[in-house]
Design a protein around this motif. Structure first.
Motif, PDB file in Angstrom:
ATOM      1  N   VAL A 172      -0.613  11.911  -4.405  1.00  0.00           N
ATOM      2  CA  VAL A 172      -0.606  10.966  -5.393  1.00  0.00           C
ATOM      3  C   VAL A 172       0.788  10.297  -5.402  1.00  0.00           C
ATOM      4  N   LEU A 173       1.068   9.143  -5.318  1.00  0.00           N
ATOM      5  CA  LEU A 173       2.047   8.313  -5.483  1.00  0.00           C
ATOM      6  C   LEU A 173       2.213   7.558  -6.680  1.00  0.00           C
ATOM      7  N   TRP A 174       1.544   7.436  -7.228  1.00  0.00           N
ATOM      8  CA  TRP A 174       1.731   6.681  -8.851  1.00  0.00           C
ATOM      9  C   TRP A 174       1.040   7.353  -9.902  1.00  0.00           C
ATOM     10  N   ASP A 175       1.706   7.052 -11.085  1.00  0.00           N
ATOM     11  CA  ASP A 175       1.236   7.960 -12.367  1.00  0.00           C
ATOM     12  C   ASP A 175       0.426   7.282 -13.257  1.00  0.00           C
ATOM     13  N   ASP A 176       0.096   6.014 -12.917  1.00  0.00           N
ATOM     14  CA  ASP A 176      -0.978   5.338 -13.873  1.00  0.00           C
ATOM     15  C   ASP A 176      -2.255   4.593 -12.996  1.00  0.00           C
ATOM     16  N   LEU A 177      -3.224   4.205 -14.004  1.00  0.00           N
ATOM     17  CA  LEU A 177      -4.442   3.388 -13.272  1.00  0.00           C
ATOM     18  C   LEU A 177      -4.556   2.186 -13.549  1.00  0.00           C
ATOM     19  N   ASN A 178      -3.566   1.315 -14.303  1.00  0.00           N
ATOM     20  CA  ASN A 178      -3.835   0.015 -14.937  1.00  0.00           C
ATOM     21  C   ASN A 178      -4.143  -1.079 -13.796  1.00  0.00           C
ATOM     22  N   ALA A 179      -3.531  -1.121 -12.662  1.00  0.00           N
ATOM     23  CA  ALA A 179      -3.729  -1.845 -11.303  1.00  0.00           C
ATOM     24  C   ALA A 179      -4.896  -1.491 -10.675  1.00  0.00           C
ATOM     25  N   THR A 180      -5.536  -2.431  -9.900  1.00  0.00           N
ATOM     26  CA  THR A 180      -6.607  -2.183  -9.022  1.00  0.00           C
ATOM     27  C   THR A 180      -6.782  -2.254  -7.813  1.00  0.00           C
ATOM     28  N   ILE A 181      -7.008  -1.297  -6.903  1.00  0.00           N
ATOM     29  CA  ILE A 181      -6.851  -1.438  -5.501  1.00  0.00           C
ATOM     30  C   ILE A 181      -8.148  -2.359  -5.030  1.00  0.00           C
ATOM     31  N   HIS A 182      -7.894  -3.395  -4.257  1.00  0.00           N
ATOM     32  CA  HIS A 182      -8.905  -4.376  -3.837  1.00  0.00           C
ATOM     33  C   HIS A 182      -8.577  -4.825  -2.504  1.00  0.00           C
ATOM     34  N   THR A 183      -9.792  -4.850  -1.796  1.00  0.00           N
ATOM     35  CA  THR A 183      -9.816  -5.039  -0.237  1.00  0.00           C
ATOM     36  C   THR A 183     -10.114  -6.556   0.033  1.00  0.00           C
ATOM     37  N   SER A 184     -10.443  -7.470  -0.793  1.00  0.00           N
ATOM     38  CA  SER A 184     -10.770  -8.649  -0.485  1.00  0.00           C
ATOM     39  C   SER A 184      -9.920  -9.744  -1.365  1.00  0.00           C
ATOM     40  N   PHE A 185      -9.210  -9.248  -2.151  1.00  0.00           N
ATOM     41  CA  PHE A 185      -8.440 -10.119  -3.233  1.00  0.00           C
ATOM     42  C   PHE A 185      -7.365 -10.867  -2.406  1.00  0.00           C
ATOM     43  N   GLY A 186      -6.398 -10.431  -1.777  1.00  0.00           N
ATOM     44  CA  GLY A 186      -5.435 -11.195  -1.239  1.00  0.00           C
ATOM     45  C   GLY A 186      -5.705 -12.117  -0.161  1.00  0.00           C
ATOM     46  N   ILE A 187      -4.897 -13.247  -0.278  1.00  0.00           N
ATOM     47  CA  ILE A 187      -5.022 -14.088   1.198  1.00  0.00           C
ATOM     48  C   ILE A 187      -4.068 -13.708   2.400  1.00  0.00           C
ATOM     49  N   ASP A 188      -4.533 -13.428   3.518  1.00  0.00           N
ATOM     50  CA  ASP A 188      -3.690 -13.069   4.472  1.00  0.00           C
ATOM     51  C   ASP A 188      -2.840 -11.820   4.196  1.00  0.00           C
ATOM     52  N   PRO A 189      -3.308 -10.773   3.688  1.00  0.00           N
ATOM     53  CA  PRO A 189      -2.033  -9.908   3.255  1.00  0.00           C
ATOM     54  C   PRO A 189      -1.453  -9.210   4.469  1.00  0.00           C
ATOM     55  N   PRO A 190      -0.401  -8.343   4.469  1.00  0.00           N
ATOM     56  CA  PRO A 190       0.124  -7.593   5.486  1.00  0.00           C
ATOM     57  C   PRO A 190      -0.728  -6.719   6.044  1.00  0.00           C
ATOM     58  N   SER A 191      -1.606  -6.224   5.204  1.00  0.00           N
ATOM     59  CA  SER A 191      -2.536  -4.998   5.650  1.00  0.00           C
ATOM     60  C   SER A 191      -4.035  -5.026   4.710  1.00  0.00           C
ATOM     61  N   LEU A 192      -4.966  -4.185   5.181  1.00  0.00           N
ATOM     62  CA  LEU A 192      -6.080  -4.169   4.421  1.00  0.00           C
ATOM     63  C   LEU A 192      -5.893  -3.479   3.148  1.00  0.00           C
TER      64      LEU A 192
END
Length: 619
Positions: A73-93
């Protein structure tokens, strides 16, 4: 949380692709609420732990609190959302997305549509930086992505925590703008913060009413003995998600339609795309994939070829699936009705800063439905501003002759009752020689009310009559709606099928959609389970006394109905031809202008209760 498909929308803000088609950004996310609830026990019982350096999260795996994978566990909260198809040409998946929706999938402010303020926050776990030298924090960020652009008055902020004085200090910020390439940021962590208990956090400022004014971050990396002049990440990772190794565009097909021609339905080769973030070329020493069923490995393949990926670029490497020497086909003897396999791609390279992103997995599901969407709705699709009846139709390629029993649809709840008053008729069309919908071969004889699965997910709509679809034929499945209000069906942006398969009609004939993505509708075949089945809402109101029937010029409606009730007359194509507010216990409806034939009279109350009767017009 990792973003799932069960998303909810609101119609206060929308983007119109044309005067007829529109998309609507998200405001509610029932899946996020459910996910947070499932993680809540871990959040309550987890003790604070100090994370060792290096701190690396490129969001290719789940490192949020309560993750089910056993990851650190690297983070303390859950507000943000992990998404695999939101970014345009991201550095990683995988990226972390910030907007105006909280950890429970609700807008921070559901009262004022113009409310602005501090929204999502993503706080790192504690780190011990005492005695460390040359500590650098780096990350990539992008406004908008495939979402909604932040305004110039909006911002994304990075703050550092000083445990001695228990204070947060702004260290960096960016102001809102339209999407561009991901921008790298390299920052020194000053001596003031080189303490045990150091943390950092990202916060966004913008509208508090849902998935608006959006930002995403990727490849968060903090370590000692770094330089802010490096401005590069010595790593290779997967770039885009794979969701299927079927030979068609389907993500899922019925198991009983797959097994007769399993070999033909399994793809020959599959390209997986890697991203090299190094400033030099990267050699992939080994790649391959494994397949598991019911927790046991049933296949494993390794490619010993050594492709090279140029510096700071993407490259597809080909994996042989149903091709010698691998010749893999999903085994058909594991089940008679359904099957689910876990497929994981992986590779090796050196040097390799983050082995986490060397693997990527998905579940290949075979149940009783066809699906082009992968289960992640990114916004809502609908049609509006038309006269008469509107029609939406999506093409499916049917592999085996079978009886379609139901249609699964993901209409997106808006947080109110507006859509619950809308009616539609499920409809199936044959395909014309030109590839558009042509003759109707099935249509509901009673209208359906838009319904939602409040636990998140699809709602199953059982057909009102028997319908057999022929194998090796194409059919269009959709609906006819009498009102010109967008019904807001989920739309998945990771799959791009709409441009090939989606048609709409607002009175001038069917037109191909101009909107990208894949609407979330699925035909269902035997065997039929019984989840969340939609009923026809009859008998919920007092039975109306309607006469004459057959009628010629006027229909009279008598009954004790709640104030605000309405009577609406529909033809069998789903078009509303007449309506009357029920102001008295004896209401008259003029039908003198209608053609002879069979009609449906719907009487609805403000509560959503309704009654439906068949009416014949005969002169």
């Amino acid at each position: 949380m990792i973003r799932a498909l069960y998303l909810i929308t609101i119609s206060l803000l929308c983007f119109e692709i044309s005067a007829q088609e529109r998309i609507t950004p998200l405001t509610y996310d029932l899946a996020k609420k459910k996910d947070t609830e499932e993680r809540s026990f871990v959040l309550q019982t987890r003790t604070s732990q100090v994370v060792e350096l290096p701190f690396i999260d490129d969001f290719s795996q789940d490192h949020f609190p309560g993750n089910q994978d056993g990851n650190t566990v690297l983070w303390d909260d859950l507000n943000a959302t992990i998404h695999t198809s939101f970014g345009i040409d991201p550095p990683s998946l995988g990226v972390a997305v910030f907007d105006g929706m909280d950890e429970n999938g609700q807008p921070y402010d559901d009262v004022s549509t113009s409310s602005n303020g501090h929204a999502d926050v993503l706080t790192s776990a504690e780190m011990d930086l005492e005695g460390k030298l040359n500590v650098v924090l780096s990350f990539f960020y992008q406004p908008e992505g495939y979402g909604e652009a932040p305004e110039p008055s909006d911002s994304l902020v990075l703050q550092f925590y000083d445990p001695t004085f228990d204070t947060w200090t702004n260290r960096w910020h960016a102001t809102g703008t339209a999407a561009g390439p991901y921008i790298p940021v390299f920052l020194s962590v000053g001596e003031t913060y080189l303490q045990n208990g150091f943390k950092f956090r990202f916060r966004n400022y913008g509208r508090l009413t849902g998935a608006l004014d959006q930002w995403s971050i990727d490849w968060v990396y903090l370590d000692e003995n770094r330089s802010i002049d490096d401005e590069a990440i010595a790593d290779v990772g997967f770039f885009s998600q794979v969701n299927s190794i079927l030979s068609s565009d389907y993500v899922s097909i019925p198991w009983t339609h797959f097994t007769p021609n399993a070999s033909q339905s399994t793809i020959i080769q599959k390209d997986v795309v890697l991203r090299n973030n190094r400033t030099a070329g990267a050699l992939i020493s080994e790649s391959g994939y494994t397949v598991e069923f019911d927790g046991s490995e049933i296949a494993s393949f390794t490619d010993s070829q050594s492709p090279s990926i140029p510096a700071e670029s993407n490259e597809a490497i080909t994996q042989e699936i149903n091709l010698a020497p691998n010749s893999f086909v999903f085994p058909t003897n594991v089940s008679d009705t359904t099957a689910e396999f876990e497929v994981e791609f992986e590779f090796q390279t050196s040097p390799d800063l983050n082995p986490d992103n060397n693997r990527m997995s998905f579940k290949q599901t075979f149940k009783n439905y066809y699906a082009y969407d992968d289960g992640q709705a990114d916004n809502a699709y609908g049609i509006q501003n038309f006269n008469g009846a509107g029609r939406v139709a999506f093409r499916f390629d049917i592999l085996e002759t079978d009886t379609v029993k139901a249609i699964d649809i993901f209409f997106l709840y808006q947080g109110g009752a507006a859509l619950e008053d809308q009616l539609y008729f499920l409809t199936v069309w044959e395909e014309s020689s030109g590839g558009a919908p042509s003759d109707i071969i099935y249509q509901d004889f009673q209208p359906r009310q838009v319904e939602f699965n409040m636990d998140g997910g699809f709602v199953r709509n059982v057909l009102q009559d028997t319908l057999v679809l022929e194998g090796d034929q194409n059919y269009f499945i959709g609906w006819v709606q009498p009102d010109n209000t967008s019904l807001n069906i989920g739309n998945d942006l990771s799959a791009q099928m709409n441009s090939q398969r989606l048609y709409f009609d607002i009175g001038n004939g069917f037109t191909p959609s101009s909107y990208e993505g894949t609407i979330m509708i699925r035909p269902v075949f035997p065997p039929l389970e019984e989840p969340a089945i939609v009923g026809i809402h009859e008998g919920q109101l007092q039975e109306a006394d309607v006469w004459p029937n057959p009628a010629r010029e006027v229909i009279r409606i008598r009954g004790d109905f709640p104030q605000g009730s309405m009577a609406r007359l529909f033809d069998l194509k789903g078009r509303m031809v007449a309506s009357e507010n029920i102001l008295f216990n004896d209401t008259r409806m003029d039908v003198s202008f209608t053609s002879e034939g069979l009609y449906l009279l719907e009487i609805s109350a403000p509560t959503g209760a309704r009654s439906i009767k068949k009416i014949v017009i005969n002169r």
